[in-house]
Scaffold this active site. Structure first.
Site, PDB file in Angstrom:
ATOM      1  N   ASP A  13       0.817  -1.225   0.000  1.00 23.63           N
ATOM      2  CA  ASP A  13       0.000   0.000   0.000  1.00 23.63           C
ATOM      3  C   ASP A  13       0.847   1.270   0.000  1.00 23.63           C
ATOM      4  O   ASP A  13       0.449   2.301   0.545  1.00 23.63           O
ATOM      5  CB  ASP A  13      -0.970   0.033   1.202  1.00 23.63           C
ATOM      6  N   LYS A  16       2.188   2.094  -5.203  1.00 23.87           N
ATOM      7  CA  LYS A  16       2.945   1.623  -6.376  1.00 23.87           C
ATOM      8  C   LYS A  16       2.184   1.848  -7.674  1.00 23.87           C
ATOM      9  O   LYS A  16       2.776   2.136  -8.701  1.00 23.87           O
ATOM     10  CB  LYS A  16       3.267   0.121  -6.246  1.00 23.87           C
ATOM     11  N   GLY A  40      -4.208  -4.211  -4.463  1.00 26.52           N
ATOM     12  CA  GLY A  40      -5.129  -3.208  -5.004  1.00 26.52           C
ATOM     13  C   GLY A  40      -4.318  -1.998  -5.403  1.00 26.52           C
ATOM     14  O   GLY A  40      -3.800  -1.290  -4.548  1.00 26.52           O
ATOM     15  N   HIS A  41      -4.127  -1.800  -6.700  1.00 29.21           N
ATOM     16  CA  HIS A  41      -3.309  -0.681  -7.173  1.00 29.21           C
ATOM     17  C   HIS A  41      -4.215   0.407  -7.739  1.00 29.21           C
ATOM     18  O   HIS A  41      -4.922   0.185  -8.713  1.00 29.21           O
ATOM     19  CB  HIS A  41      -2.304  -1.169  -8.230  1.00 29.21           C
ATOM     20  N   GLN A 228       2.130  -6.020  -3.108  1.00 29.87           N
ATOM     21  CA  GLN A 228       2.432  -6.032  -1.664  1.00 29.87           C
ATOM     22  C   GLN A 228       3.763  -5.310  -1.384  1.00 29.87           C
ATOM     23  O   GLN A 228       4.111  -4.399  -2.115  1.00 29.87           O
ATOM     24  CB  GLN A 228       2.450  -7.459  -1.098  1.00 29.87           C
TER      25      GLN A 228
HETATM   26  P1  IMP Z   1      -2.813 -12.730   1.857  1.00 28.45           P
HETATM   27  O1  IMP Z   1      -1.815 -12.210   0.885  1.00 28.45           O
HETATM   28  O2  IMP Z   1      -4.239 -12.420   1.483  1.00 28.45           O
HETATM   29  O3  IMP Z   1      -2.598 -14.195   2.166  1.00 28.45           O
HETATM   30  O4  IMP Z   1      -2.586 -11.968   3.262  1.00 28.45           O
HETATM   31  C1  IMP Z   1      -1.396 -12.124   4.011  1.00 28.45           C
HETATM   32  C2  IMP Z   1      -0.988 -10.796   4.645  1.00 28.45           C
HETATM   33  O5  IMP Z   1      -0.591  -9.886   3.621  1.00 28.45           O
HETATM   34  C3  IMP Z   1      -2.108 -10.088   5.416  1.00 28.45           C
HETATM   35  O6  IMP Z   1      -1.540  -9.365   6.482  1.00 28.45           O
HETATM   36  C4  IMP Z   1      -2.660  -9.116   4.399  1.00 28.45           C
HETATM   37  O7  IMP Z   1      -3.307  -8.019   4.995  1.00 28.45           O
HETATM   38  C5  IMP Z   1      -1.380  -8.695   3.694  1.00 28.45           C
HETATM   39  N1  IMP Z   1      -1.601  -8.219   2.327  1.00 28.45           N
HETATM   40  C6  IMP Z   1      -1.882  -8.958   1.228  1.00 28.45           C
HETATM   41  N2  IMP Z   1      -1.999  -8.174   0.145  1.00 28.45           N
HETATM   42  C7  IMP Z   1      -1.776  -6.928   0.554  1.00 28.45           C
HETATM   43  C8  IMP Z   1      -1.714  -5.652  -0.118  1.00 28.45           C
HETATM   44  O8  IMP Z   1      -1.879  -5.535  -1.331  1.00 28.45           O
HETATM   45  N3  IMP Z   1      -1.439  -4.577   0.657  1.00 28.45           N
HETATM   46  C9  IMP Z   1      -1.197  -4.676   1.991  1.00 28.45           C
HETATM   47  N4  IMP Z   1      -1.231  -5.835   2.656  1.00 28.45           N
HETATM   48  C10 IMP Z   1      -1.515  -6.943   1.950  1.00 28.45           C
END
Ligand code: IMP
Length: 429
Positions: A13, A16, A40-41, A228
């Site tokens: 977040d 990017k 989410g971009h 991420q």
């Molecule tokens: P997952 O990727 O859905 O398995 O989540 C694993 C961890 O990564 C959790 O803490 C999510 O909140 C975090 N996470 C996954 N995708 C994002 C992102 O795009 N932005 C911020 N945190 C993320």
């Protein structure tokens, strides 16, 4: 500059999407290398005649898609939820963005199946929950590494798809029934649904590693887009509170099939403060009015799940780790304008562990949960920056803040963003 990698240097977040959109002007291909629809971009485009600004949130398709000349690749390292992908394709089409001949999806990318999402949400109800996005990301990567996963290429052959699905559904149904006491899944319904996806995405499917290799041979410029952030990396992040892939720069090579020798530059995107969604240690977190202020001014709510993000001050210790594991050569600072109204701005320069100052990061959560941040305080600039259009016109104290970060991190800041719009990007010469 054959390949430039862009990574999130914190917990995701960082903004990017906007930076990739900006850099896309100068490249031929933008390629996403890991993660899935957990990302989410957000990209804000100028208004069409007489209209208002247009905001798009992309979860799978690279943010380069808004530049008609640029080709976009979803690489083998990505896990694709066909439903989310089709929604995105439909959204872009209805906005008049032509993706025909511009979108290339790896035939080797793994698919997210309904049982992955179900297992993700069931596991999140248990004691081991880590606050995932619930998009089935972890369970899909589990199947990839168990070698039982279903890939895009499998959609093309009904017999192969049926065989693989039958095995998976029998296995998952047993797990759902025996371990989780949950409702079972229907094989036929899933086969029919996924065969429909094939018809829709067939024209985009290709061997993207070969496509990129050919592009490199022709001297094309490629931007590899990570999702991420480095501190959520399954190997280099705050395990187990991480995602299931490698957002760090090394992931670009495996997730796209490009050689490390083609990479010339790694740009790290850093938000001017810190945020984190989901569980896990966050040394500079502010559980007070200041954190609330950052959240409300910065609009810190998840672009995918809408969850409020945890907010805190910038953490140079974690950034040094991120710079180290990614080989970051340049930094883009985002959301500087969010700090415009603060009297004082704090920056964490070291951690105290059992009373001793430490300047390096810990990826074991047992230690990271115990550290106490040591802060340096900067006076705020108390002047709006969102209307500033050149770096030298930033308030003196804002430049001082940025230059202090640069000195401490020993990496050049090459870009500063003061708002979501394209024209709110300052290039540092
Ligand atoms: P997952 O990727 O859905 O398995 O989540 C694993 C961890 O990564 C959790 O803490 C999510 O909140 C975090 N996470 C996954 N995708 C994002 C992102 O795009 N932005 C911020 N945190 C993320």
């Amino acid at each position: 500059m054959p390949v430039q990698i862009i990574v999130g240097a914190q917990w995701g977040d960082e903004g990017k999407g906007k930076i990739v959109d900006h850099l896309s002007e100068k490249v031929d291909i933008v390629a996403r290398y890991q993660g899935g629809a957990n990302a989410g971009h957000t990209v804000v485009l100028p208004p069409l005649k007489g209209g208002s600004e247009r905001e798009f949130v992309l979860h799978l398709i690279p943010s380069g898609i808004f530049h008609p000349r640029v080709k976009c690749v979803i690489g083998n390292g990505v896990v694709i939820d066909p439903k989310a992908l089709l929604e995105e394709i439909t959204m872009l089409r209805s906005a008049g963005i032509d993706i025909r001949g511009r979108l290339f999806i790896s035939h080797n990318a793994h698919l997210i199946m309904p049982y992955h999402k179900k297992l993700d949400s069931i596991r999140e109800q248990g004691e081991q929950k880590i606050g995932t996005t619930g998009r089935g990301i972890g369970p899909s990567y589990i199947d990839k590494y168990m070698r039982t996963g279903i890939r895009v290429v499998d959609l093309l052959d009904r017999d192969v798809l049926c065989k693989k699905l039958k095995f998976n559904i029998e296995e998952k149904n047993e797990l759902l029934r025996k371990v989780y006491n949950a409702e079972e899944l229907d094989l036929d319904a899933i086969i029919n649904e996924y065969q429909e996806f094939d018809k829709e995405i067939d024209e985009y499917v290709t061997d993207t590693a070969r496509y990129l290799s050919e592009a490199l041979r022709k001297g094309k410029k490629i931007l590899a887009e990570g999702a991420q952030g480095a501190l959520l990396d399954v190997d280099h992040g705050t395990y187990p509170f991480v995602t299931s892939s490698n957002p760090t720069s090394g992931g670009a090579c495996t997730g796209l099939g490009i050689p490390p020798t083609s990479v010339t530059d790694v740009l790290g995107v850093v938000k001017a403060y810190s945020t984190r969604v989901g569980n896990g240690p966050f040394p500079t977190e502010l559980n007070d009015e200041m954190g609330e202020r950052l959240r409300s001014i910065g609009g810190e709510y998840g672009a995918t799940t809408g969850r409020p993000r945890r907010c805190g001050w910038l953490d140079l210790v974690s950034l040094r780790h991120s710079i180290m594991v990614n080989g970051i050569s340049r930094i883009a600072i985002t959301k500087l304008d969010v700090l415009d109204d603060f009297d004082e701005i704090q920056v964490c320069t070291a951690y105290l562990v059992d009373g001793k100052p430490i300047d390096h990061f810990f990826t074991d959560v047992q230690t990271l949960e115990r550290v106490k941040p040591v802060y340096k305080t900067y006076r705020g600039w108390k002047t709006p920056t969102s209307g500033v259009r050149s770096y030298r016109n930033l308030p003196r104290r804002a430049r001082k803040y940025l230059e202090a970060l640069q000195r401490s991190l020993k990496v050049k800041i090459s870009m500063v963003s003061v708002g979501a719009r394209r024209d709110q990007t300052l290039i540092v010469r």
